[in-house]
Design an enzyme around this catalytic site. Structure first.
Site, PDB file in Angstrom:
ATOM      1  CB  CYS A  57      -3.138  29.051 -24.759  1.00 10.06           C
ATOM      2  SG  CYS A  57      -1.916  29.849 -23.706  1.00 10.06           S
ATOM      3  CB  CYS A  96       4.902  30.625 -25.542  1.00 11.06           C
ATOM      4  SG  CYS A  96       3.710  29.893 -26.682  1.00 11.06           S
TER       5      CYS A  96
HETATM    6 FE1  FES Z   1       0.001  29.498 -24.646  1.00 18.95          FE
HETATM    7 FE2  FES Z   1       2.294  28.527 -25.326  1.00 18.95          FE
HETATM    8  S1  FES Z   1       0.395  28.044 -26.213  1.00 18.95           S
HETATM    9  S2  FES Z   1       1.861  29.801 -23.639  1.00 18.95           S
END
Ligand code: FES
Length: 147
Positions: free
Chosen positions: A35, A104
């Site tokens: 991400c 996360c």
């Molecule tokens: Fe990657 Fe939350 S979407 S840390």
């Protein structure tokens, strides 16, 4: 029904311990390659106690809430106890995260361990890699000589 608990929303909107410790005793920076989110944790240590913890998170709301909660959970605690903090504990204390957001909270666990390991390295304190189980795949930002 909201996807996120009230606690997650609270820590996202009003994160605790945000910022930088200029003269930190240890800094841990970790990221999630998928991400692209990055979390940086700063710690101040006195007599093996985490007297101050701050963080900067360039990432999603769940990452911000997780790092905020993690700092609250380890502040004032002995280093050894901070190393036992798991993403599961952070998630539970936040009253849960959606399944696709669990990674996360993993960043928070990794960032805490990276900061403590950095502290050990800077002070030439011997440690066992096994005490840092979250860091197998995380990148260390410091050289081997601890400078
Ligand atoms: Fe990657 Fe939350 S979407 S840390």
């Amino acid at each position: 029904m909201s996807l996120y608990s009230e606690k997650v929303m609270d820590h996202f909107r009003n994160p605790r311990n945000v910022g930088v410790i200029e003269d930190a005793d240890g800094v841990g920076e970790v990221g999630n390659a998928k991400c692209g989110d990055i979390m940086k944790m700063y710690i101040k240590v006195e007599n093996d106690i985490l007297v101050d913890v701050k963080f900067e998170t360039f990432g999603c709301g769940s990452a911000i809430a997780s790092s905020s909660m993690a700092t609250e959970m380890i502040k004032g605690k002995p280093l050894k106890e901070a190393l036992l903090l798991t993403n599961k504990a952070v998630t539970e204390t936040l009253d849960g995260l959606p399944a696709h957001k669990l990674h996360c909270s993993v960043l928070a666990e990794e960032a805490v361990q990276a900061a403590v390991r950095d502290y050990y390295q800077r002070n030439n304190i011997p440690y066992d890699e096994k005490d840092f189980p979250a860091l197998d795949h995380a990148h260390d930002t410091h050289g081997e000589d601890g400078q």
